[in-house]
Design a protein around this motif. Structure first.
Motif, PDB file in Angstrom:
ATOM      1  N   GLY A 119       7.659   0.286   3.381  1.00  0.00           N
ATOM      2  CA  GLY A 119       6.557   0.022   2.685  1.00  0.00           C
ATOM      3  C   GLY A 119       5.712  -0.971   3.211  1.00  0.00           C
ATOM      4  N   ILE A 120       6.130  -0.726   4.903  1.00  0.00           N
ATOM      5  CA  ILE A 120       5.730  -1.627   5.875  1.00  0.00           C
ATOM      6  C   ILE A 120       4.496  -1.418   6.388  1.00  0.00           C
ATOM      7  N   ASN A 121       3.631  -1.479   6.665  1.00  0.00           N
ATOM      8  CA  ASN A 121       2.163  -1.156   7.208  1.00  0.00           C
ATOM      9  C   ASN A 121       1.562   0.587   6.961  1.00  0.00           C
ATOM     10  N   LEU A 122       1.613   0.599   5.969  1.00  0.00           N
ATOM     11  CA  LEU A 122       0.976   1.919   5.150  1.00  0.00           C
ATOM     12  C   LEU A 122      -0.253   2.416   5.570  1.00  0.00           C
ATOM     13  N   ARG A 123      -0.560   3.641   5.663  1.00  0.00           N
ATOM     14  CA  ARG A 123      -2.128   3.956   5.922  1.00  0.00           C
ATOM     15  C   ARG A 123      -2.040   5.479   5.653  1.00  0.00           C
ATOM     16  N   THR A 124      -3.122   5.476   4.930  1.00  0.00           N
ATOM     17  CA  THR A 124      -3.246   6.820   4.002  1.00  0.00           C
ATOM     18  C   THR A 124      -4.054   7.529   4.797  1.00  0.00           C
ATOM     19  N   ARG A 125      -3.644   9.337   4.920  1.00  0.00           N
ATOM     20  CA  ARG A 125      -4.259  10.211   5.073  1.00  0.00           C
ATOM     21  C   ARG A 125      -4.449  11.168   4.522  1.00  0.00           C
ATOM     22  N   HIS A 126      -5.673  12.027   4.876  1.00  0.00           N
ATOM     23  CA  HIS A 126      -5.623  13.052   3.807  1.00  0.00           C
ATOM     24  C   HIS A 126      -5.728  14.290   4.141  1.00  0.00           C
ATOM     25  N   VAL A 127      -5.043  15.119   3.476  1.00  0.00           N
ATOM     26  CA  VAL A 127      -4.626  16.288   4.158  1.00  0.00           C
ATOM     27  C   VAL A 127      -5.176  17.512   3.149  1.00  0.00           C
ATOM     28  N   LYS A 128      -5.498  18.350   4.059  1.00  0.00           N
ATOM     29  CA  LYS A 128      -6.606  19.760   3.640  1.00  0.00           C
ATOM     30  C   LYS A 128      -5.515  20.622   2.832  1.00  0.00           C
ATOM     31  N   PRO A 129      -6.644  20.740   1.946  1.00  0.00           N
ATOM     32  CA  PRO A 129      -5.435  22.315   1.342  1.00  0.00           C
ATOM     33  C   PRO A 129      -4.604  22.915   2.424  1.00  0.00           C
ATOM     34  N   THR A 130      -4.002  24.017   2.180  1.00  0.00           N
ATOM     35  CA  THR A 130      -3.087  24.962   3.734  1.00  0.00           C
ATOM     36  C   THR A 130      -3.369  26.366   2.344  1.00  0.00           C
ATOM     37  N   THR A 186       0.033   8.486   1.559  1.00  0.00           N
ATOM     38  CA  THR A 186       0.247   7.196   2.271  1.00  0.00           C
ATOM     39  C   THR A 186       1.613   7.352   2.674  1.00  0.00           C
ATOM     40  N   GLU A 187       1.810   6.494   3.992  1.00  0.00           N
ATOM     41  CA  GLU A 187       3.177   6.626   4.766  1.00  0.00           C
ATOM     42  C   GLU A 187       3.142   5.454   5.767  1.00  0.00           C
ATOM     43  N   GLU A 188       4.335   5.056   5.932  1.00  0.00           N
ATOM     44  CA  GLU A 188       4.672   3.897   7.020  1.00  0.00           C
ATOM     45  C   GLU A 188       4.143   4.724   8.456  1.00  0.00           C
ATOM     46  N   ALA A 189       3.253   3.465   8.966  1.00  0.00           N
ATOM     47  CA  ALA A 189       2.737   4.011  10.718  1.00  0.00           C
ATOM     48  C   ALA A 189       4.418   3.424  11.167  1.00  0.00           C
ATOM     49  N   SER A 190       4.538   2.975  12.225  1.00  0.00           N
ATOM     50  CA  SER A 190       5.347   2.459  13.626  1.00  0.00           C
ATOM     51  C   SER A 190       5.058   0.952  13.568  1.00  0.00           C
ATOM     52  N   LEU A 191       5.808   0.390  14.137  1.00  0.00           N
ATOM     53  CA  LEU A 191       5.804  -1.004  14.597  1.00  0.00           C
ATOM     54  C   LEU A 191       6.211  -1.884  15.582  1.00  0.00           C
ATOM     55  N   HIS A 192       5.866  -2.687  16.352  1.00  0.00           N
ATOM     56  CA  HIS A 192       6.650  -2.695  17.447  1.00  0.00           C
ATOM     57  C   HIS A 192       7.744  -3.385  17.477  1.00  0.00           C
TER      58      HIS A 192
END
Length: 118
Positions: free
Chosen positions: A52-63, A73-79
C-alpha cells in the motif's frame, strides 16, 4: 538524443535488518507517516516493497485479441533507509538492534521499546 547511463550492478548483498512480514513506517517522502507490511526485500539494491506504499499505475496493453487493456496499480520499491520498523503494540517506530541471547541465538529488538521481534 541523450544516452541513458547504465545501472551499476553491484553483486555485493547488503545486510538488511528488515524482513518479509515486518511492519514498517515510512519516515520520508510522499508517503511519510504511513505504515504497512514488507512484502519483499531486495538486498542487492538495499530496497523494500511495502504493501500500500509508493503506488504506481501501469498501463497494460491487451495480449490477446478480444482482451481489453487495463490499468494496474502496484507497489514500487522504497530505499530501506526511508523506513523504520514499527511496533504495533506501542504505536512507535524504532531502530533495530541485534542482540545475542545466552544460548547463542541472534534476536532483533527495538531500541525504543525493548520489544523482541523474533
Amino acid at each position: 538524443m541523450a544516452t541513458a547511463t547504465p545501472k551499476t550492478n553491484t553483486s555485493e548483498r547488503i545486510k538488511m535488518r528488515l524482513r518479509k512480514g515486518d511492519t514498517v513506517q515510512v519516515i520520508t517522502g510522499k508517503d511519510k507517516g504511513k505504515t504497512g507490511e514488507v512484502l519483499r526485500t531486495l538486498p542487492n539494491e538495499n530496497r523494500v516493497i511495502v504493501q500500500g506504499i509508493n503506488l504506481r499505475t501501469r498501463h497494460v496493453k491487451p495480449t490477446q485479441e478480444g482482451e481489453s487493456g487495463r490499468i494496474v496499480t502496484e507497489e514500487a520499491s522504497l530505499h530501506a533507509s526511508n523506513v523504520m520498523l514499527y511496533s504495533t503494540e506501542k504505536k512507535v517506530a524504532s531502530r533495530v538492534e541485534v542482540v545475542i541471547e545466552k544460548d547463542g541465538t541472534k534476536k532483533r529488538r527495538l531500541k525504543k521499546t525493548g520489544e523482541v521481534i523474533d
